[in-house]
Design a protein around this motif. Structure first.
Motif, mmCIF file in Angstrom:
data_model
loop_
_atom_site.group_PDB
_atom_site.id
_atom_site.type_symbol
_atom_site.label_atom_id
_atom_site.label_comp_id
_atom_site.label_asym_id
_atom_site.label_seq_id
_atom_site.Cartn_x
_atom_site.Cartn_y
_atom_site.Cartn_z
ATOM 1 N N VAL A 289 3.873 -0.454 3.687
ATOM 2 C CA VAL A 289 4.120 0.681 3.124
ATOM 3 C C VAL A 289 5.353 0.698 2.655
ATOM 4 C CG1 VAL A 289 4.096 3.181 3.862
ATOM 5 C CG2 VAL A 289 2.222 1.802 4.481
ATOM 6 N N ARG A 290 5.742 1.633 1.511
ATOM 7 C CA ARG A 290 7.178 1.957 1.129
ATOM 8 C C ARG A 290 7.109 3.259 0.506
ATOM 9 N NH1 ARG A 290 9.122 -0.590 -4.373
ATOM 10 N NH2 ARG A 290 7.277 -0.938 -5.306
ATOM 11 N N THR A 291 8.232 3.892 0.697
ATOM 12 C CA THR A 291 8.290 5.248 0.028
ATOM 13 C C THR A 291 8.733 5.136 -1.130
ATOM 14 O OG1 THR A 291 8.951 6.201 2.216
ATOM 15 C CG2 THR A 291 9.428 7.508 0.308
ATOM 16 N N VAL A 292 8.347 5.834 -2.246
ATOM 17 C CA VAL A 292 8.869 6.001 -3.613
ATOM 18 C C VAL A 292 8.976 7.220 -4.158
ATOM 19 C CG1 VAL A 292 7.684 3.455 -4.225
ATOM 20 C CG2 VAL A 292 6.284 5.624 -4.515
ATOM 21 N N VAL A 293 9.918 7.307 -5.191
ATOM 22 C CA VAL A 293 10.108 8.798 -5.753
ATOM 23 C C VAL A 293 9.544 9.106 -6.823
ATOM 24 C CG1 VAL A 293 11.983 10.054 -6.647
ATOM 25 C CG2 VAL A 293 12.275 8.541 -4.516
#
Length: 370
Positions: A289-293
């Protein structure tokens, strides 16, 4: 997961005591202090560290050495403290002010067990990028001084690696909690489940949402979306070849505007609520998982397809997306499944959650969706 360090040097005793109490319960790894009396208030589950420079009185150093777990000395005097106590961890402080001190920091980070680095106040993170690249194979850890929680979030994301820890001087009770939340980030992975298609229904026109992110998404990466908060389908990014148009590796043709997707902090959000600047979770087929904008969302009326699938335990997962060949679900091993070619019995990937949702938050109360 990164480590949160709290700097209490020069903090008023009453506030320092309150922050130590806060830190005890939230997962702060290390407290930096310059008061030996305050060290007695730090519980055993939190490390104590001291920073000494050429200006630190010898009498204070002697007292600190007896009560801390880590002694960090300015690079100019670090050799004086080698082996001063057998069980005392050592670190080196370096302030990066120019190219020469940056070169020195790179050398120290490759040799020291722990490097505490303080950068000149500068809007650029290029010096940190250079340091992290130069010390990429170093065995020691790097702790970076940050000015606030927002700076900490940026620092731990530099080069998709960031510093091993960040050191913040809190101004109030609550800052330490926010810092820990930033350093913990998202779960390293989500459990991906195999979903067997049980029914496909061609629907009429509906509004679907394309989510354009500010990141280059990977071929095995996409968004988890679904009609119910308890079950989501992994929909592919547009990184795979398409007829009649170029690939758009920043985009996921996600689902109907009423669909849920995952956002940081174990929350869900409707696709219709996303906008430029929103943060969402990009998820890979291996569960990472990773946070993206979000750069923007693009909502248009298109023919829609309902996909009903079940987990091996029999839980229903339901989603509605655009009824078109170039919209794809991801399956085991990164396999790609065009929506219009799906058939009952096909296996795709998804994720199930036990808690129902209210305004995106997980709740434990009766709530029924159908």
């Amino acid at each position: 997961m990164k480590s949160a360090w709290i700097d209490l040097r020069g903090t008023a005793a009453e506030l320092a005591t309150a922050i130590i109490e806060e830190s005890t319960h939230i997962g702060v790894e290390t407290v930096v202090l310059d008061d030996p009396e305050l060290a007695a208030k730090v519980p055993p589950n939190v490390q104590k560290a001291a920073v000494v420079t050429g200006e630190t009185p010898t009498t204070l150093i002697d007292r600190l050495v007896d009560v801390v777990d880590i002694l960090i000395a300015d690079h100019s005097i670090a050799e004086k403290f080698e082996g001063i106590r057998p069980d005392l961890r050592s670190g080196v402080l370096i302030k990066v002010l120019d190219e020469q001190s940056l070169d020195l920091a790179c050398r120290i980070a490759n040799e020291a067990e722990l490097t505490l680095v303080e950068f000149r106040q500068d809007p650029s993170k290029i010096p940190l990028e250079i340091l992290l690249a130069a010390a990429d194979k170093a065995k020691g850890s790097i702790v970076t001084v940050v000015t606030d929680v927002e700076d900490a979030a940026t620092t731990i994301g530099v080069l998709e690696r960031g510093s091993d820890a960040v050191l913040l001087a809190p101004k109030r009770v609550g800052d330490a909690t926010e810092l820990v939340q930033v350093t913990r980030g998202e779960a390293a992975s989500l459990e991906m489940e195999e979903l067997e298609i049980v029914q496909l229904t061609h629907l009429g026109l509906g509004d679907r949402v394309c989510v354009d992110t500010c990141s280059h998404l990977r071929p095995n990466e996409g968004l988890l979306v679904g009609s119910y908060s308890t079950g989501l389908v992994l929909v592919s990014s547009e990184t795979h070849p398409l007829p009649y148009m170029p690939t758009r590796p920043f985009r996921v043709n996600a689902a109907a505007l009423s669909s849920y997707t995952l956002t940081p902090g174990n929350r869900t959000q409707y696709l219709s609520e996303l906008h430029c600047g929103s943060e969402i979770l990009a998820v890979s087929t291996d569960g990472s998982v990773r946070t993206v904008v979000v750069g923007r969302i693009k909502m248009e009326s298109r023919p829609m397809l309902r996909i009903e699938a079940r987990t091996r335990s029999g839980q229903l997962v339901d989603m509605v997306g655009q009824d078109d060949w170039h919209v794809r679900a991801l399956g085991p091993g990164g396999s790609v499944h065009n929506f219009t070619e799906l058939r009952p019995g096909d296996v795709i990937l998804g994720h199930t959650m036990t808690d129902q949702r209210h305004v995106g938050y997980a709740i434990r109360e009766f709530l029924h969706e159908q």
